[in-house]
Write an enzyme that holds these catalytic residues in place. Structure first.
Site, short mmCIF file in Angstrom:
data_model
loop_
_atom_site.label_atom_id
_atom_site.label_comp_id
_atom_site.label_asym_id
_atom_site.label_seq_id
_atom_site.Cartn_x
_atom_site.Cartn_y
_atom_site.Cartn_z
CG ASP A 1 8.72 -36.97 -3.20
OD1 ASP A 1 7.79 -36.15 -3.11
OD2 ASP A 1 9.93 -36.65 -3.11
CB SER B 1 9.09 -37.21 -6.97
OG SER B 1 8.78 -36.25 -6.01
CB SER B 2 13.44 -38.04 -11.23
OG SER B 2 14.44 -37.35 -10.50
#
Length: 388
Positions: A176, A130-131
């Site tokens: 996220d 989850s950048s």
């Protein structure tokens, strides 16, 4: 504060000063996340078990007296500049995230002045940790603090989700962003998307460790089968509701309802959802009892469901899972994240992590001629911000 994070903030602040000629006045940060179990349940109002990891996106920011906005990506050595109120079309995907955050924030809270910012991160991109959410949550925290917006944390993560929906065209759930904002150090979160609430369970893993293996297969969720799954489950819910008036939402669906779905593919999708929610609760119980063998079995069952019923795996993910499960010191393994690439998460005995990593690396290179990257993350607190 985490000492690693402090070091990264210092270096990003120095880069800001180098680029903009003065120190930033505010810092915000947001971590990536792992998800132990409960995959593709968030947009179906189910359950999951995420935790934030010691990889972050950092935003250093200083307000300007004019209407100009200048955002520099330290990682990409690239800059995005425009003036508030004037037409602007973001280019690369990092610009879409940034522009989406700024625009959605501005529409809600009315930015009256521009700012300068530097964004840096070490959350692996396209690996299922989850950048993208870390970028959104870090920047939204920075904007909230810089402009003193009256915004609670839940509103913040929902605004970040809108960035995905409106600017990336990905119909993602809240997993996220919620995990990035609300996680606690050393804890796993039991996240209920129906209630938008979370409980925490101690992540005392005793002699076990979570090991992530990156396929190095990058997937773009936008316009992909991700949105297709969202439609399939939504259609199945509507059919069940039309046949059983007691069903109002996904969480009312039981295994008995699956036969009410006429489409065999949609039956499989809903079976995954129902059983995956059960596995999250069973995993929490296994953790509380320190029953890591049972926890591993639940991980593997989750992968089989994601592979066969939800059909979001890929050959590389399956190979890494199957290879991990050959080893007696691996209790369980599954794909993690949206699927079609990204990484696997495996439950491995701490005293065998080195052997596990070497075996997986060698076998994957032999099969695909790709060097996988393995990581053992620490569980950290969620996002934050402070003025300098």
């Amino acid at each position: 504060m985490n000492t690693e994070l402090e070091k990264y903030i210092q270096s990003t602040s120095s880069y800001f000063e180098e680029k903009y000629g003065a120190a930033p006045t505010l810092v915000a940060y947001a971590p990536g996340r792992i998800n132990i179990i409960g995959e593709h349940t968030d947009y179906n109002l189910g359950l999951s078990m995420p935790a934030a990891i010691n990889r972050w996106v950092i935003v250093c920011l200083r307000p300007r007296p004019d209407q100009n906005i200048s955002v520099t990506s330290q990682n990409y050595h690239d800059k995005m500049e425009y003036t508030l109120g004037q037409d602007f079309t973001p280019g690369d995907s990092w610009e879409k995230y940034v522009y989406g955050c700024i625009t959605i924030f501005n529409n809600q809270y009315n930015l009256n002045k521009g700012f300068e910012a530097v964004i840096w991160g070490n959350v692996p991109i396209g690996s299922g940790v989850s950048s993208s959410a870390a970028i959104e949550v870090a920047l939204m925290n920075a904007l909230r603090a810089a402009y003193a917006a009256d915004m609670d944390d839940l509103t913040l993560v929902k605004m970040c989700q809108r960035v995905e929906h409106e600017y990336l065209k990905v119909n993602s759930g809240l997993l996220d962003q919620y995990a990035s904002q609300f996680s606690r150090e050393g804890k796993l979160m039991i996240l209920d998307f129906n209630q938008l609430s979370s409980d925490y369970v101690d992540a005392d893993m005793k002699d076990w460790a979570w090991i992530l293996a990156d396929t190095k297969v990058k997937r773009e969720l936008a316009g992909s089968k991700y949105s297709e799954r969202v439609r399939e489950t939504a259609d199945a819910l509507q059919e069940v509701k039309s046949k059983d008036s007691s069903v109002q939402g996904f969480r009312d669906i039981t295994e008995e309802h699956i036969t009410l779905i006429s489409d065999s593919v949609q039956q499989k999708r809903i079976r995954h959802l129902v059983l995956e929610n059960q596995r999250v609760l069973q995993a929490a119980e296994a953790l509380s009892q320190k029953n890591f063998e049972e926890l591993g079995k639940l991980l593997t069952a989750s992968h089989q469901s994601l592979r066969d019923d939800y059909e979001v795996s890929c050959p590389e993910l399956d190979f890494l899972v199957d290879t991990a499960l050959q080893l007696p010191y691996c209790a369980g393994s599954r794909m993690m994240g949206g699927g079609f690439g990204g990484c696997t998460i495996s439950l491995v005995r701490k005293d065998a992590v080195h052997k596990f990593s070497n075996f997986l690396t060698d076998e994957y290179a032999r099969e695909y001629d790709i060097v996988t990257e393995l990581n053992n993350y620490q569980l950290v607190d969620g996002a934050g911000s402070y003025k300098i």
